[in-house]
Design an enzyme around this catalytic site. Structure first.
Site, PDB file in Angstrom:
ATOM      1  N   HIS A  44      -2.007  -5.379   1.651  1.00  0.00           N
ATOM      2  CA  HIS A  44      -3.305  -6.026   1.247  1.00  0.00           C
ATOM      3  C   HIS A  44      -3.256  -7.538   1.245  1.00  0.00           C
ATOM      4  O   HIS A  44      -2.395  -7.961   0.543  1.00  0.00           O
ATOM      5  CB  HIS A  44      -4.191  -5.286   0.213  1.00  0.00           C
ATOM      6  CG  HIS A  44      -5.482  -6.038  -0.212  1.00  0.00           C
ATOM      7  ND1 HIS A  44      -6.535  -6.197   0.356  1.00  0.00           N
ATOM      8  CD2 HIS A  44      -5.332  -7.263  -1.215  1.00  0.00           C
ATOM      9  CE1 HIS A  44      -7.441  -6.753  -0.286  1.00  0.00           C
ATOM     10  NE2 HIS A  44      -6.686  -7.671  -1.228  1.00  0.00           N
ATOM     11  N   GLU A  68      -9.559 -10.118  -7.505  1.00  0.00           N
ATOM     12  CA  GLU A  68      -8.562  -9.098  -7.589  1.00  0.00           C
ATOM     13  C   GLU A  68      -7.250  -9.162  -8.448  1.00  0.00           C
ATOM     14  O   GLU A  68      -6.675  -8.169  -8.862  1.00  0.00           O
ATOM     15  CB  GLU A  68      -7.993  -9.020  -5.829  1.00  0.00           C
ATOM     16  CG  GLU A  68      -9.326  -8.744  -4.928  1.00  0.00           C
ATOM     17  CD  GLU A  68      -9.001  -8.957  -3.462  1.00  0.00           C
ATOM     18  OE1 GLU A  68      -9.732  -8.685  -2.523  1.00  0.00           O
ATOM     19  OE2 GLU A  68      -7.894  -9.270  -3.081  1.00  0.00           O
ATOM     20  N   LYS A  73       0.678  -1.361   0.018  1.00  0.00           N
ATOM     21  CA  LYS A  73       0.146  -0.079   0.024  1.00  0.00           C
ATOM     22  C   LYS A  73       0.880   1.150  -0.151  1.00  0.00           C
ATOM     23  O   LYS A  73       2.134   1.121   0.213  1.00  0.00           O
ATOM     24  CB  LYS A  73      -0.913   0.104   1.313  1.00  0.00           C
ATOM     25  CG  LYS A  73      -1.992  -1.195   0.996  1.00  0.00           C
ATOM     26  CD  LYS A  73      -3.096  -1.124   2.460  1.00  0.00           C
ATOM     27  CE  LYS A  73      -3.921  -2.148   2.440  1.00  0.00           C
ATOM     28  NZ  LYS A  73      -4.914  -2.123   3.270  1.00  0.00           N
ATOM     29  N   TYR A  84     -12.396  -1.791  -3.818  1.00  0.00           N
ATOM     30  CA  TYR A  84     -12.924  -1.733  -2.640  1.00  0.00           C
ATOM     31  C   TYR A  84     -14.552  -1.800  -2.444  1.00  0.00           C
ATOM     32  O   TYR A  84     -14.952  -1.249  -1.565  1.00  0.00           O
ATOM     33  CB  TYR A  84     -12.362  -0.937  -1.602  1.00  0.00           C
ATOM     34  CG  TYR A  84     -11.091  -1.273  -1.043  1.00  0.00           C
ATOM     35  CD1 TYR A  84     -10.912  -2.185  -0.131  1.00  0.00           C
ATOM     36  CD2 TYR A  84      -9.865  -0.410  -1.304  1.00  0.00           C
ATOM     37  CE1 TYR A  84      -9.557  -2.864   0.188  1.00  0.00           C
ATOM     38  CE2 TYR A  84      -8.523  -0.652  -0.968  1.00  0.00           C
ATOM     39  CZ  TYR A  84      -8.444  -2.047  -0.034  1.00  0.00           C
ATOM     40  OH  TYR A  84      -7.136  -2.201   0.180  1.00  0.00           O
ATOM     41  N   ASN A 108      -1.989  -0.063   6.685  1.00  0.00           N
ATOM     42  CA  ASN A 108      -1.608  -1.050   7.215  1.00  0.00           C
ATOM     43  C   ASN A 108      -0.600  -2.052   6.361  1.00  0.00           C
ATOM     44  O   ASN A 108      -0.378  -3.170   6.512  1.00  0.00           O
ATOM     45  CB  ASN A 108      -2.618  -1.915   7.794  1.00  0.00           C
ATOM     46  CG  ASN A 108      -3.632  -2.107   6.706  1.00  0.00           C
ATOM     47  OD1 ASN A 108      -3.406  -1.971   5.646  1.00  0.00           O
ATOM     48  ND2 ASN A 108      -4.643  -3.065   7.191  1.00  0.00           N
TER      49      ASN A 108
HETATM   50  P1  AMP Z   1     -10.026  -5.698   3.808  1.00  0.00           P
HETATM   51  O1  AMP Z   1     -10.959  -5.946   2.635  1.00  0.00           O
HETATM   52  O2  AMP Z   1     -10.456  -6.348   5.117  1.00  0.00           O
HETATM   53  O3  AMP Z   1      -8.569  -5.926   3.878  1.00  0.00           O
HETATM   54  O4  AMP Z   1     -10.347  -4.170   4.472  1.00  0.00           O
HETATM   55  C1  AMP Z   1      -9.974  -3.187   3.560  1.00  0.00           C
HETATM   56  C2  AMP Z   1      -9.106  -2.296   4.135  1.00  0.00           C
HETATM   57  O5  AMP Z   1      -9.939  -1.300   4.796  1.00  0.00           O
HETATM   58  C3  AMP Z   1      -8.110  -2.719   5.402  1.00  0.00           C
HETATM   59  O6  AMP Z   1      -6.926  -3.415   5.142  1.00  0.00           O
HETATM   60  C4  AMP Z   1      -7.760  -1.438   6.096  1.00  0.00           C
HETATM   61  O7  AMP Z   1      -6.817  -0.823   5.288  1.00  0.00           O
HETATM   62  C5  AMP Z   1      -9.125  -0.646   5.883  1.00  0.00           C
HETATM   63  N1  AMP Z   1      -9.984  -0.627   7.079  1.00  0.00           N
HETATM   64  C6  AMP Z   1     -10.647  -1.994   7.480  1.00  0.00           C
HETATM   65  N2  AMP Z   1     -11.406  -1.803   8.638  1.00  0.00           N
HETATM   66  C7  AMP Z   1     -11.189  -0.383   8.812  1.00  0.00           C
HETATM   67  C8  AMP Z   1     -11.729   0.330  10.094  1.00  0.00           C
HETATM   68  N3  AMP Z   1     -12.361  -0.150  10.993  1.00  0.00           N
HETATM   69  N4  AMP Z   1     -11.249   1.708   9.860  1.00  0.00           N
HETATM   70  C9  AMP Z   1     -10.472   2.241   8.990  1.00  0.00           C
HETATM   71  N5  AMP Z   1      -9.907   1.506   8.051  1.00  0.00           N
HETATM   72  C10 AMP Z   1     -10.262   0.172   7.942  1.00  0.00           C
END
Ligand code: AMP
Length: 142
Positions: A116, A127, A10, A50, A113
């Protein structure tokens, strides 16, 4: 059991100059790089990627963050790729990620973070095709 997953290094990973360290962790864990590129996502591309989170409160910020700088999508191959990669990167929230995981080592926040990882074989296939054409995958394969 699927053998491919999609990683994205990222924008915070690129900004902090951690591409090398993170790829080393990935390849040392036995993943083979099938395709890779450095790109800056458009709002449409990040929004589409997303889409599943469209109704979530963090969606707008997530799209903004993912378009804030270049990122590095990587198609990876390994037996049990999706599950093993998620173990390697750790929990979404780095504070909850296990010791030794990539997010625990390098991530600053739940949003920034570092990396991904696809959450299912079905999503991994979708994806990977979001970023790489069949031709690109075939040409880089093997
Ligand atoms: P995921 O599809 O689970 O990878 O979620 C997508 C991305 O959204 C995560 O990797 C984080 O960067 C972001 N994300 C997920 N949950 C939260 C949250 N509660 N607050 C802010 N960003 C989030």
């Amino acid at each position: 059991m699927g053998n491919r997953t999609l990683a994205i290094l990222k924008p915070d990973c690129v900004e902090k100059n951690l591409i090398g360290q993170v790829i080393t962790k990935i390849t040392e864990a036995g993943f083979k790089i099938v395709a890779m590129k450095m790109t800056r996502l458009t709002e449409a591309s990040a929004g589409g990627f997303y889409e599943v989170h469209k109704e979530r409160p963090f969606y707008t910020d997530l799209v903004k963050y993912m378009t804030s700088g270049p990122c590095v999508p990587i198609a990876l191959e390994k037996e049990n790729a999706v599950e093993d990669f998620r173990k390697l990167i750790g929990a979404t929230n780095p504070k909850e990620a296990e010791e030794g995981t990539i997010r625990r080592m390098y991530a600053d926040s739940i949003e920034a973070n570092v990396v991904h990882g696809s959450d299912s074989d079905e999503n991994a296939a979708k994806e990977i095709s979001h970023f790489f054409s069949r031709k690109e995958l075939l040409e880089n394969y093997g």
